[in-house]
Design a protein around this motif. Structure first.
Motif, mmCIF file in Angstrom:
data_model
loop_
_atom_site.group_PDB
_atom_site.id
_atom_site.type_symbol
_atom_site.label_atom_id
_atom_site.label_comp_id
_atom_site.label_asym_id
_atom_site.label_seq_id
_atom_site.Cartn_x
_atom_site.Cartn_y
_atom_site.Cartn_z
ATOM 1 N N VAL A 157 55.278 -9.489 70.950
ATOM 2 C CA VAL A 157 54.167 -10.125 71.660
ATOM 3 C C VAL A 157 53.010 -9.139 71.797
ATOM 4 N N ALA A 158 53.316 -7.897 72.155
ATOM 5 C CA ALA A 158 52.270 -6.877 72.293
ATOM 6 C C ALA A 158 51.546 -6.661 70.969
ATOM 7 N N GLU A 159 52.287 -6.661 69.882
ATOM 8 C CA GLU A 159 51.678 -6.493 68.556
ATOM 9 C C GLU A 159 50.735 -7.651 68.241
ATOM 10 N N SER A 160 51.141 -8.869 68.567
ATOM 11 C CA SER A 160 50.278 -10.037 68.331
ATOM 12 C C SER A 160 49.010 -9.974 69.177
ATOM 13 N N LEU A 161 49.155 -9.608 70.448
ATOM 14 C CA LEU A 161 47.991 -9.514 71.332
ATOM 15 C C LEU A 161 47.051 -8.395 70.896
ATOM 16 N N THR A 162 47.606 -7.293 70.414
ATOM 17 C CA THR A 162 46.786 -6.196 69.907
ATOM 18 C C THR A 162 46.024 -6.645 68.665
ATOM 19 N N GLY A 163 46.704 -7.392 67.790
ATOM 20 C CA GLY A 163 46.037 -7.924 66.602
ATOM 21 C C GLY A 163 44.907 -8.872 66.958
ATOM 22 N N LEU A 164 45.125 -9.698 67.975
ATOM 23 C CA LEU A 164 44.070 -10.604 68.427
ATOM 24 C C LEU A 164 42.879 -9.809 68.937
ATOM 25 N N GLU A 165 43.138 -8.779 69.709
ATOM 26 C CA GLU A 165 42.045 -7.938 70.217
ATOM 27 C C GLU A 165 41.234 -7.327 69.065
ATOM 28 N N ARG A 166 41.932 -6.865 68.038
ATOM 29 C CA ARG A 166 41.234 -6.272 66.886
ATOM 30 C C ARG A 166 40.361 -7.295 66.168
ATOM 31 N N CYS A 167 40.892 -8.496 65.959
ATOM 32 C CA CYS A 167 40.141 -9.467 65.149
ATOM 33 C C CYS A 167 38.982 -10.099 65.908
ATOM 34 N N VAL A 168 38.943 -10.028 67.221
ATOM 35 C CA VAL A 168 37.849 -10.660 67.966
ATOM 36 C C VAL A 168 36.747 -9.672 68.335
ATOM 37 N N GLN A 169 36.791 -8.486 67.787
ATOM 38 C CA GLN A 169 35.704 -7.536 68.034
ATOM 39 C C GLN A 169 34.409 -8.026 67.391
ATOM 40 N N ASN A 170 34.552 -8.822 66.341
ATOM 41 C CA ASN A 170 33.384 -9.411 65.703
ATOM 42 C C ASN A 170 32.744 -10.415 66.649
ATOM 43 N N ILE A 171 31.438 -10.388 66.762
ATOM 44 C CA ILE A 171 30.703 -11.239 67.702
ATOM 45 C C ILE A 171 30.974 -12.728 67.484
ATOM 46 N N LEU A 172 31.237 -13.137 66.237
ATOM 47 C CA LEU A 172 31.469 -14.545 65.939
ATOM 48 C C LEU A 172 32.687 -15.086 66.700
ATOM 49 N N LEU A 173 33.757 -14.301 66.787
ATOM 50 C CA LEU A 173 34.992 -14.759 67.428
ATOM 51 C C LEU A 173 35.108 -14.348 68.889
ATOM 52 N N ARG A 174 34.286 -13.423 69.317
ATOM 53 C CA ARG A 174 34.382 -12.858 70.666
ATOM 54 C C ARG A 174 34.275 -13.922 71.750
ATOM 55 N N PHE A 175 33.317 -14.817 71.633
ATOM 56 C CA PHE A 175 33.089 -15.791 72.692
ATOM 57 C C PHE A 175 34.260 -16.753 72.845
ATOM 58 N N ALA A 176 34.858 -17.162 71.753
ATOM 59 C CA ALA A 176 36.020 -18.044 71.842
ATOM 60 C C ALA A 176 37.199 -17.318 72.492
ATOM 61 N N ALA A 177 37.402 -16.071 72.117
ATOM 62 C CA ALA A 177 38.547 -15.319 72.633
ATOM 63 C C ALA A 177 38.435 -15.024 74.126
ATOM 64 N N THR A 178 37.228 -14.834 74.618
ATOM 65 C CA THR A 178 37.070 -14.484 76.032
ATOM 66 C C THR A 178 37.073 -15.705 76.946
ATOM 67 N N THR A 179 37.264 -16.896 76.396
ATOM 68 C CA THR A 179 37.334 -18.091 77.242
ATOM 69 C C THR A 179 38.768 -18.458 77.610
ATOM 70 N N GLN A 180 39.743 -17.774 77.066
ATOM 71 C CA GLN A 180 41.144 -18.112 77.323
ATOM 72 C C GLN A 180 41.743 -17.176 78.369
ATOM 73 N N ASN A 181 42.542 -17.725 79.256
ATOM 74 C CA ASN A 181 43.212 -16.970 80.299
ATOM 75 C C ASN A 181 44.717 -16.994 80.036
ATOM 76 N N TYR A 182 45.372 -15.880 80.266
ATOM 77 C CA TYR A 182 46.823 -15.777 80.135
ATOM 78 C C TYR A 182 47.395 -15.442 81.503
ATOM 79 N N LEU A 183 48.521 -16.033 81.831
ATOM 80 C CA LEU A 183 49.214 -15.736 83.079
ATOM 81 C C LEU A 183 50.417 -14.860 82.774
ATOM 82 N N TRP A 184 50.731 -13.942 83.676
ATOM 83 C CA TRP A 184 51.945 -13.142 83.533
ATOM 84 C C TRP A 184 52.627 -13.057 84.893
ATOM 85 N N ALA A 185 53.937 -12.905 84.868
ATOM 86 C CA ALA A 185 54.721 -12.752 86.090
ATOM 87 C C ALA A 185 55.972 -11.946 85.759
#
Length: 173
Positions: A37-65
């Motif tokens: 899971v950490a590897e997938s989330l890290t990959g998502l962080e890397r791919c959304v550094q581009n301005i085109l994808l950044r806005f979509a990625a920052t609209t999602q919230n994740y819950l943890w417990a």
């Protein structure tokens, strides 16, 4: 072991409330924090550094417990929709705006079937410097409002995320 978990992450807390539409529901995206899971989330962080994808990625919230055993469960904050058959979808981050389905989201209690947790919060990709970074908080309104976790307990959770391979920043507010 339980005493160690109690001191490191906090004693078990019951939710302040579980909404009727949350009872018996589990988010479709529920998973346990691990290296995969950490590897997938890290990959998502890397791919959304581009301005085109950044806005979509920052609209999602994740819950943890963190459950009683010290395992961290994570899910996308999902909307609880009902038209005869329960259906769930991602719930966009509000950032100061009320969403039409505000009262029908699957919150932290659905990560643990309405049970107790040690500590809980949110994880999101947020603007950080000239890019985006994963930012974690321990601000669960259901579990941490009445008895907020200590800074050391939040830091201990951050350490677990980092040990799994996900580098996170912390929002202590």
């Amino acid at each position: 072991m339980s005493d160690d978990l109690d001191s490191r992450f906090g004693a078990l807390r019951a939710p302040e409330r579980v909404m009727s539409w949350e009872r018996g529901r589990t988010p479709n995206s529920l998973c346990r924090l691990g290296t995969d899971v950490a590897e997938s989330l890290t990959g998502l962080e890397r791919c959304v550094q581009n301005i085109l994808l950044r806005f979509a990625a920052t609209t999602q919230n994740y819950l943890w417990a963190m459950n009683a055993d010290g395992k961290i469960l994570i899910a996308v904050e999902e909307i609880a929709e009902f038209d005869g058959i329960p259906n769930t979808r991602g719930y966009p981050r509000r950032r100061g705006h009320r969403h039409p389905s505000e009262d029908q989201k699957l919150g932290h209690p659905t990560l643990v079937q309405g049970g107790e947790v040690r500590i809980a919060g949110e994880l999101a990709l947020d603007e950080y410097g000239d890019g985006v970074r994963w930012v974690l908080n321990a601000n669960s309104g259901r579990y941490c409002r009445q008895k907020p976790p200590r800074k050391e307990q939040v830091d201990a959770v951050v350490e677990l995320f980092r040990e799994s391979g996900l580098d996170v920043e912390v929002d202590y507010l």
